[in-house]
Design a protein around this motif. Structure first.
Motif, mmCIF file in Angstrom:
data_model
loop_
_atom_site.group_PDB
_atom_site.id
_atom_site.type_symbol
_atom_site.label_atom_id
_atom_site.label_comp_id
_atom_site.label_asym_id
_atom_site.label_seq_id
_atom_site.Cartn_x
_atom_site.Cartn_y
_atom_site.Cartn_z
ATOM 1 N N UNK A 1 44.734 40.717 36.865
ATOM 2 C CA UNK A 1 43.500 41.254 38.083
ATOM 3 C C UNK A 1 42.578 40.073 36.691
ATOM 4 N N UNK A 2 41.544 39.726 37.939
ATOM 5 C CA UNK A 2 40.901 38.729 37.342
ATOM 6 C C UNK A 2 39.960 39.682 37.971
ATOM 7 N N UNK A 3 38.390 38.674 38.410
ATOM 8 C CA UNK A 3 36.790 39.256 39.466
ATOM 9 C C UNK A 3 37.283 39.921 39.676
ATOM 10 N N UNK A 4 37.093 41.053 39.726
ATOM 11 C CA UNK A 4 36.524 41.994 40.631
ATOM 12 C C UNK A 4 35.954 42.218 41.814
ATOM 13 N N UNK A 5 34.960 41.494 41.891
ATOM 14 C CA UNK A 5 34.000 41.679 43.274
ATOM 15 C C UNK A 5 34.638 40.273 44.267
ATOM 16 N N UNK A 6 34.072 40.845 45.422
ATOM 17 C CA UNK A 6 34.798 39.242 46.707
ATOM 18 C C UNK A 6 33.847 37.741 46.054
ATOM 19 N N UNK A 7 34.242 37.310 46.975
ATOM 20 C CA UNK A 7 32.845 36.046 46.885
ATOM 21 C C UNK A 7 32.378 36.667 48.772
ATOM 22 N N UNK A 8 31.448 35.467 48.895
ATOM 23 C CA UNK A 8 30.317 36.205 49.597
ATOM 24 C C UNK A 8 31.649 35.640 50.494
ATOM 25 N N UNK A 9 32.329 34.483 50.723
ATOM 26 C CA UNK A 9 32.824 34.053 52.073
ATOM 27 C C UNK A 9 34.214 34.995 52.207
ATOM 28 N N UNK A 10 34.791 35.942 50.986
ATOM 29 C CA UNK A 10 35.410 36.795 51.090
ATOM 30 C C UNK A 10 34.552 38.377 52.557
ATOM 31 N N UNK A 11 33.968 38.037 52.051
ATOM 32 C CA UNK A 11 32.701 39.105 52.677
ATOM 33 C C UNK A 11 32.540 39.010 54.258
ATOM 34 N N UNK A 12 32.423 37.511 54.116
ATOM 35 C CA UNK A 12 32.255 37.020 55.826
ATOM 36 C C UNK A 12 32.945 37.308 56.393
ATOM 37 N N UNK A 13 34.397 37.082 55.848
ATOM 38 C CA UNK A 13 35.733 37.167 56.955
ATOM 39 C C UNK A 13 36.063 38.885 56.737
ATOM 40 N N UNK A 14 35.706 39.272 55.452
ATOM 41 C CA UNK A 14 36.666 40.772 55.878
ATOM 42 C C UNK A 14 35.305 41.721 57.391
ATOM 43 N N UNK A 15 34.167 41.031 56.691
ATOM 44 C CA UNK A 15 33.860 42.102 57.438
ATOM 45 C C UNK A 15 33.934 43.050 58.972
ATOM 46 N N UNK B 1 42.212 30.876 62.116
ATOM 47 C CA UNK B 1 42.643 30.676 61.426
ATOM 48 C C UNK B 1 44.446 31.328 60.948
ATOM 49 N N UNK B 2 45.174 31.652 62.106
ATOM 50 C CA UNK B 2 46.650 32.620 62.419
ATOM 51 C C UNK B 2 47.194 31.724 61.173
ATOM 52 N N UNK B 3 47.519 30.053 60.749
ATOM 53 C CA UNK B 3 48.107 29.884 59.602
ATOM 54 C C UNK B 3 48.422 30.119 58.871
ATOM 55 N N UNK B 4 46.986 30.950 58.095
ATOM 56 C CA UNK B 4 46.925 31.037 57.087
ATOM 57 C C UNK B 4 47.304 32.835 56.371
ATOM 58 N N UNK B 5 47.691 33.232 58.044
ATOM 59 C CA UNK B 5 48.435 34.753 57.760
ATOM 60 C C UNK B 5 49.646 34.778 57.243
ATOM 61 N N UNK B 6 49.737 35.591 55.808
ATOM 62 C CA UNK B 6 51.120 35.423 55.249
ATOM 63 C C UNK B 6 50.889 34.287 53.610
ATOM 64 N N UNK B 7 49.858 33.686 53.515
ATOM 65 C CA UNK B 7 49.044 32.882 52.593
ATOM 66 C C UNK B 7 47.982 33.558 51.757
ATOM 67 N N UNK B 8 47.698 34.867 52.131
ATOM 68 C CA UNK B 8 46.912 35.239 51.497
ATOM 69 C C UNK B 8 45.484 35.250 52.301
ATOM 70 N N UNK B 9 45.959 35.995 53.604
ATOM 71 C CA UNK B 9 43.865 35.340 53.765
ATOM 72 C C UNK B 9 43.919 37.403 53.328
ATOM 73 N N UNK B 10 42.456 36.869 54.153
ATOM 74 C CA UNK B 10 41.503 38.248 53.029
ATOM 75 C C UNK B 10 41.480 39.319 54.425
ATOM 76 N N UNK B 11 41.648 38.853 55.650
ATOM 77 C CA UNK B 11 41.560 39.307 56.645
ATOM 78 C C UNK B 11 42.537 40.312 56.649
#
Lengths: 502, 153
Positions: free
Chosen positions: A236-250, A288-298
């Motif tokens: 387990x590393x840095x717990x807080x998601x990056x700004x980019x993660x937030x933007x893609x996740x919400x 970016x459907x190609x990212x699914x299965x490769x660690x997409x935060x969505x």
């Protein structure tokens, strides 16, 4: 501002020290069993049902509800860290969550999952608070004919939306309905299907069936497959998601919440269906459907929000109409019945503190889960290393005590052991036992209302199509049946559940 | 139960399902053979069970028919040891609890059920049995007030 008054009443009921303690206990237990593979929320609630008899009604129900939605949080932790989904509803979380963990972003994935779940839980709680009074007002106009049609619709829809082959699910419901007729017939006094056993004159207890089918047979099956080998836990590393993660996740969280809340209400819906649908939706709308299965935060945010929202909104039909929509809610129904309460429109008026207290406790429980999960993740992960050989004797003991304490009868325990063997047979036949519970719970209700309807109409069955609500429900049932025959829909349904066996 | 392996057709779990459904339906019809069927306006005790049983038989035959046409699929092999040990220890628990009380029953359950696992570790099992029995006695009997006597006397 009546709505706010009622919500305040609910918080007043949920915030007593006792209820807070049971809410926390439920959330903790839920997280625990969500983390541990080999024991799921269905088994846990079946085991704890008899215990709730000794608690005040609201406290018991709050605790059981906490286990259900708590398991959604716990399941995602193991899905992300060790690629081992603790619950069926977190199977899709493992796809991208574990990939994120392998890339050293486990902390971000866990945080997104927890925050997304919390947001979804909050929205679904409000959904329940708003839909509750509206729907139950509607339900007050229901007569016996409407209830018959509603139950037939619900049972059939449950088989189609639940996983597994539809025909087998229908058969399991029928077995459940048949088990529901065991005992003395209330209207004629005749004893049915008892094979002359006096112990069966009062019918079979729900707990005996639930513990047999889920508790006992699950232990036997797990032992057959011999314990899970050692697990590798991602760092387990840095717990807080990056700004980019937030933007893609919400946006994904928003969509997941919507999908989950809606699918949770449908019969047969709930957390599992919600998370699978949300994942395929995210994949479809993504740029970016190609990212699914490769660690997409969505791919983590959407399903995690959806399963939590679905877990909570599946309470809506139970609390407003008194009709459970999946086996988990069938358990909750019997938790009410143990205390002599019948969920439905009446309870909302006669005992509003139960409904609103439960709603408020769900929000409190979600907030607690956020605290339990994020800082304590290390502790939960360590629990994964407990071997099953230490776990199953404890589960077995709780099951046995639960069944025995019903009536202090050897008969009940032996019957539950019998249902354990039956449940084992079902597993060999690849039949999901969930629909059986639903049929068992709804059977007596269905029969009573069917009799009442036809008694009033003097045997004229056209009453079902003459009443508009009943007609609508029957037409919907017919459409569902028709859809099952159309091959295209069947293919889509099979695809939606693909990979769930994993 | 599994049949000959050379036959290339037939989904065995589906055929087992069919046997269960038809069997339960037939058993239900037999058990309810004396119940009054009644009429639509005044249903007898046998009305609903009879309909359910017939539906169950129809669904069972249908599953069986489709299963026969599917490709061969085996039933996962069963292991007798966990089935027998777990079932016996559950039923044993009830008898011991009725005669000798909770503590004895709990010890019995945990020690016997541990035989279901392949490697038996005596010390660990005994420690677990004592710990869980104390925990169970405190939580269920003392804490929650479950009506089981604790000790034989």
């Amino acid at each position: 501002m009546e709505f706010l008054d009622l919500l305040a009443l609910g918080f007043g009921a949920a915030l007593t020290p006792e209820n807070l303690a049971f809410c926390l206990l439920g959330a903790l237990l839920g997280t625990l069993i969500g983390v541990l593979p080999g024991i799921g929320p269905t088994t846990t609630i079946a085991v704890l049902l008899p215990v709730t008899f000794f608690l005040p009604p609201l406290a018991g129900i709050i605790m059981l509800a906490g286990i259900y939605y708590g398991a959604q949080y716990g399941g995602s932790t193991t899905a992300i860290l060790v690629n081992l989904p603790g619950e069926a509803s977190t199977v899709v979380t493992a796809i991208d969550g574990y990939k994120m963990a392998q890339k050293g972003r486990a902390g971000a994935a866990l945080a997104v999952a927890a925050l997304g779940s919390f947001f979804a839980g909050t929205v679904a709680t409000f959904g329940l608070a708003i839909a509750g009074p509206t729907l139950s007002g509607f339900a007050l106009s229901f007569g016996p004919a409407e209830y018959v049609s509603l139950m037939i619709f619900g049972l059939l829809a449950a088989t189609i939306l639940a996983r597994g082959p539809v025909l087998k699910a229908i058969g399991m419901i029928l077995i459940g309905l048949l088990l529901g007729t065991v005992g003395t017939d209330l209207s004629t006094g005749a004893s049915r299907m008892t094979f002359g056993a006096i112990e069966l004159f009062d019918g079979i207890d729900f707990i005996v069936i639930a513990i047999g089918l889920f508790g006992f047979s699950e232990i036997i099956e797990n032992l057959e497959k011999t314990g899970a080998s050692g697990v590798k836990v991602a760092k387990i590393t840095r717990l807080w998601p990056t700004r980019e993660d937030f933007k893609r996740a919400w946006p994904a969280v928003l969509r997941g919440t919507g999908v989950g809340t809606f699918l949770g209400i449908l019969p047969g819906g709930g957390a599992t269906l919600a998370s699978f649908s949300a994942y395929s939706l995210e994949k479809r709308v993504s740029k970016r459907p190609a990212e699914f299965g490769e660690g997409a935060v969505e791919g983590v945010a959407g399903p995690e929000a959806a399963n939590n929202a679905g877990a909570q909104s599946s309470f809506i039909p139970l609390l407003t109409l008194g009709i459970p929509s999946n086996n988990m809610m069938a358990m909750m129904l019997s938790a009410f019945v143990i205390h002599g309460l019948t969920p439905g429109p009446q309870i909302l008026q006669s005992q509003p503190q139960i409904f609103w207290g439960l709603v408020a406790s769900m929000w409190i429980g979600n907030a607690m889960l956020l605290v339990i999960n994020l800082p304590l993740i290390g502790l939960w992960v360590r629990l994964l290393t407990i071997p099953y050989r230490l776990l199953y004797p404890a589960i077995l003991l709780f099951c046995c005590v639960g069944v025995y304490s019903l009536n202090n009868r050897i008969f009940d325990v032996a019957l539950a052991a019998g249902f354990g063997l039956v449940g084992y047979l079902f597993r060999k036949a690849k039949c999901e036992p969930g629909p059986l519970l639903l049929g068992f719970v709804l059977g007596p209700l269905l029969e009573t209302n069917l009799r009442r309807t036809l008694l009033i109409s003097q045997g004229d069955a056209s009453v079902f199509v003459e009443r508009p609500i009943s007609l609508t429900l029957l037409v919907a049932t017919a459409l569902l049946l028709l859809m099952m025959i159309v091959p295209n829909f069947r293919k889509n349904r099979e695809e939606a559940f693909k990979g769930e066996e994993a | 139960m599994s049949g000959s392996k050379s036959s290339a057709r037939g989904d065995r779990p589906d055929l087992l399902t069919a046997a269960i459904f038809v069997g339960v339906g037939a058993l239900g019809l037999w058990a309810g053979r004396t119940l009054d069927f009644g009429s639509l306006a005044s249903m007898g005790a046998g009305f609903v069970p009879t309909i359910i049983c017939w539906l169950l038989i129809v669904v069972g035959l249908w599953v069986g028919f489709l299963g026969l046409r599917r490709a061969y699929a085996p039933i996962e092999p069963a292991k007798l040891r966990p089935i027998l040990v777990i079932t016996a220890s559950i039923i044993g628990f009830a008898f011991v609890a009725a005669w000798l009380g909770f503590v004895a029953a709990s010890l019995f359950l945990i020690v016997t059920s541990s035989i279901a696992d392949h490697e038996v570790r005596m010390f660990e099992t005994l420690l677990l049995a004592v710990g869980l029995s104390i925990f169970g006695a405190l939580v269920f009997v003392v804490g929650l007030g479950v009506q089981i006597k604790l000790l034989p006397f």
